[in-house]
Design an enzyme around this catalytic site. Structure first.
Site, short mmCIF file in Angstrom:
data_model
loop_
_atom_site.label_atom_id
_atom_site.label_comp_id
_atom_site.label_asym_id
_atom_site.label_seq_id
_atom_site.Cartn_x
_atom_site.Cartn_y
_atom_site.Cartn_z
N GLU A 189 1.02 -1.05 -0.15
CA GLU A 189 0.05 -0.05 0.06
C GLU A 189 0.39 0.88 -0.11
OE1 GLU A 189 -2.56 -0.65 3.01
OE2 GLU A 189 -4.33 -1.35 2.12
N GLU A 308 -5.48 -7.93 -0.93
CA GLU A 308 -6.55 -7.46 0.19
C GLU A 308 -7.87 -7.43 0.31
OE1 GLU A 308 -4.85 -5.17 3.40
OE2 GLU A 308 -2.89 -5.55 3.08
#
Length: 517
Positions: A189, A308
């Protein structure tokens, strides 16, 4: 035919049965099933590792300190690939802290979740845990505070057989055989301002390309995942992927996607249609990746790693003080307790990943134990299944062969977030080697039963061998520490298969699965 368009009118309406039809054809094949689509995720966060998979004093703990009751539930869940060790955690992680004699390992602050990391579980222990659960280890490297050199060191320690400084250290640490980790995430991320070492797409793309090139110089067979957007609501969504891939496209094999969903403002109708956002996410990233492919005149088609995805009541956690500066070991963080409605949406998200399996080659349910997880534990006590456990475990077990995309005709209903949404969603799988097929369905209506007639004649199916449904009159019913079996799968009663037509009645707000032979 269109269902009533507001929650108020649905509530007032008398229960009815709405017809829907579907046709399943072998010609509508999406892709052969790669078992990595049923992956999961273990991060050093809250009680996922400590008091989750690892609790040395527990009655079921083995010599490594791993809870064997949790191991059995993970095997039942059917997770195949485990992404590790993060997550936000990895962006500040020193992998060396987690190897060597346990009594000599340093205790560190984890800045991502403001907790104390004891490093009692590291790479070698976790790799042994993966073997216990029959799962493949998928490793992430720290590109937040570290970079190319550390990634190469970790690769050498983990995968080189022997004869080098770091492979010999692994052997000296008690692991003679290399871990042979095939899939590696290049950071986590990095588009997010919350991420330690957050950087621009330009800077991350260059770093990811250099790191990937170096790692593939060491082993050209590695499969590498570049960081995509942390969500479709990110202001840089799409542009981030374009810039990152223009630098790294020829060096990586996947671009990652992350998405979490929750019910907001009591809008159950929109929440039940969350998979429409996941579909939009996938289509946008695919379009961007293919744009870069053609711009670079590449012959390679990039896949997506949806590493995710889950239900996560993030708004509520942001409003709490569970992530604070008390610096505790394994604090209770992000321990959502899931309802039937959550599990129905969850099952629909997994169906969407299957429907896009030609491009989504890998996926990781985030996370596995205690932290927004299908499995919960208590220290010294029980381990139990959350409602979301059931759609994942059944789908992982029944989905075999290749994915088929049915042609569906059904009514729609109006949502505040996504506009018109289909009342029913369907995906199927079939295995030509065994003759077994499976059909997975969701009814999004809050009040109406759906009678779905499915033409399965092309599957040569003659018998329904299993029929499961997840439904409850209370859509917010949950499994809790004090009532661990409140919600479970039920047998789907109203099912028939005659002359190649499968007919099934789906209760409101339900997820269902049928096995055919």
């Amino acid at each position: 035919m269109t269902a009533t368009s507001t929650a108020a009118s649905e509530t007032a309406a008398a229960p009815t049965t709405i017809p829907a039809t579907a046709v399943i054809s072998r010609a509508a094949a999406v892709a052969p099933i790669d078992r990595r689509i049923f992956g999961s995720f273990v991060e050093h966060l809250g009680r996922c590792v400590y008091d989750g998979i690892y609790e040395p004093g527990h009655p079921t703990a083995n010599e490594d300190g791993f809870r064997l009751d949790v191991v059995e539930l993970v095997k039942e869940l059917g997770s195949t690939t485990i992404r590790y060790p993060g997550g936000n955690f990895v962006s500040g992680y020193r992998w060396e802290d987690g190897v060597g004699p346990r009594e000599q390992r340093p205790v560190r602050r984890d800045l991502a979740w403001h907790a104390i990391e004891t490093n009692q579980v590291g790479l070698n222990e976790f790799a042994r845990w993966c073997k216990l659960t029959n799962s493949e280890l998928m490793m992430a490297v720290n590109l937040g505070t570290r970079g190319i050199e550390e990634a190469l060191d970790l690769l050498e320690y983990a995968n080189h057989p022997s004869g080098t400084a770091l492979s010999e250290k692994r052997i000296a640490d008690g692991t003679p055989e290399p871990h042979n980790i095939r899939m590696w995430c290049l950071g986590n991320e990095m588009d997010g301002p919350w991420q330690i070492g957050h950087m621009s797409a330009e800077n991350y793309g260059r770093l990811a390309a250099r790191t990937a090139s170096a790692m593939k110089t060491a082993d050209s067979s590695l499969e590498l995942v570049a960081c995509g957007s942390s969500g479709s609501a990110m202001p840089t969504f799409g542009e981030w992927e374009r810039v990152v891939l223009e630098h790294s496209y020829e060096h990586v094999d996947y671009i990652s996607c992350h998405a979490y969903y929750q019910e907001r403002n009591g809008d159950l109708g929109s929440y039940l249609a969350s998979s429409l956002d996941m579909q939009y996410f996938i289509e946008t990233v695919v379009a961007t990746a293919d744009h870069v492919k053609h711009k670079l005149r590449s012959s390679k088609t990039l896949k997506l790693s949806f590493d995710e995805w889950n239900i996560w009541y993030l708004d509520e956690h942001r409003a709490s003080d569970e992530v604070n500066d008390e610096w505790r070991v394994a604090p209770r963080q992000l321990e959502d307790v899931y309802s039937v409605a959550d599990a129905v949406v969850f099952g629909n998200l997994l169906m969407t990943l299957l429907k896009n399996h030609d491009r989504v080659g890998s996926a990781s349910l985030a996370q596995l134990v205690n932290v927004i997880a299908p499995i919960m534990t208590e220290p010294g006590g029980d381990a139990w299944r959350q409602t979301t456990f059931f759609p994942f475990s059944v789908t992982s077990r029944l989905a075999r062969g290749e994915v088929l995309l049915p042609r569906v005709s059904c009514g729609t209903y109006s949502t505040a977030v996504y506009g018109e949404a289909p009342l029913v969603d369907v995906v199927a799988t079939t295995d030509s080697a065994t003759g077994a097929s499976a059909v997975f369905l969701v009814n999004r209506s809050q009040t109406e039963t759906l009678e779905v007639s499915i033409d399965v004649s092309d599957l040569d199916a003659t018998v329904v061998t299993e029929a499961h449904t997840l439904h409850d009159e209370d859509v917010y019913a949950k499994n809790t520490r004090t009532d661990q079996g409140r919600v479970s799968l039920k047998e789907l009663q109203e099912v028939s298969l005659q002359d190649g037509v499968l007919t099934v009645r789906l209760a409101p707000v339900s997820w269902s699965a049928l096995a055919l032979a």
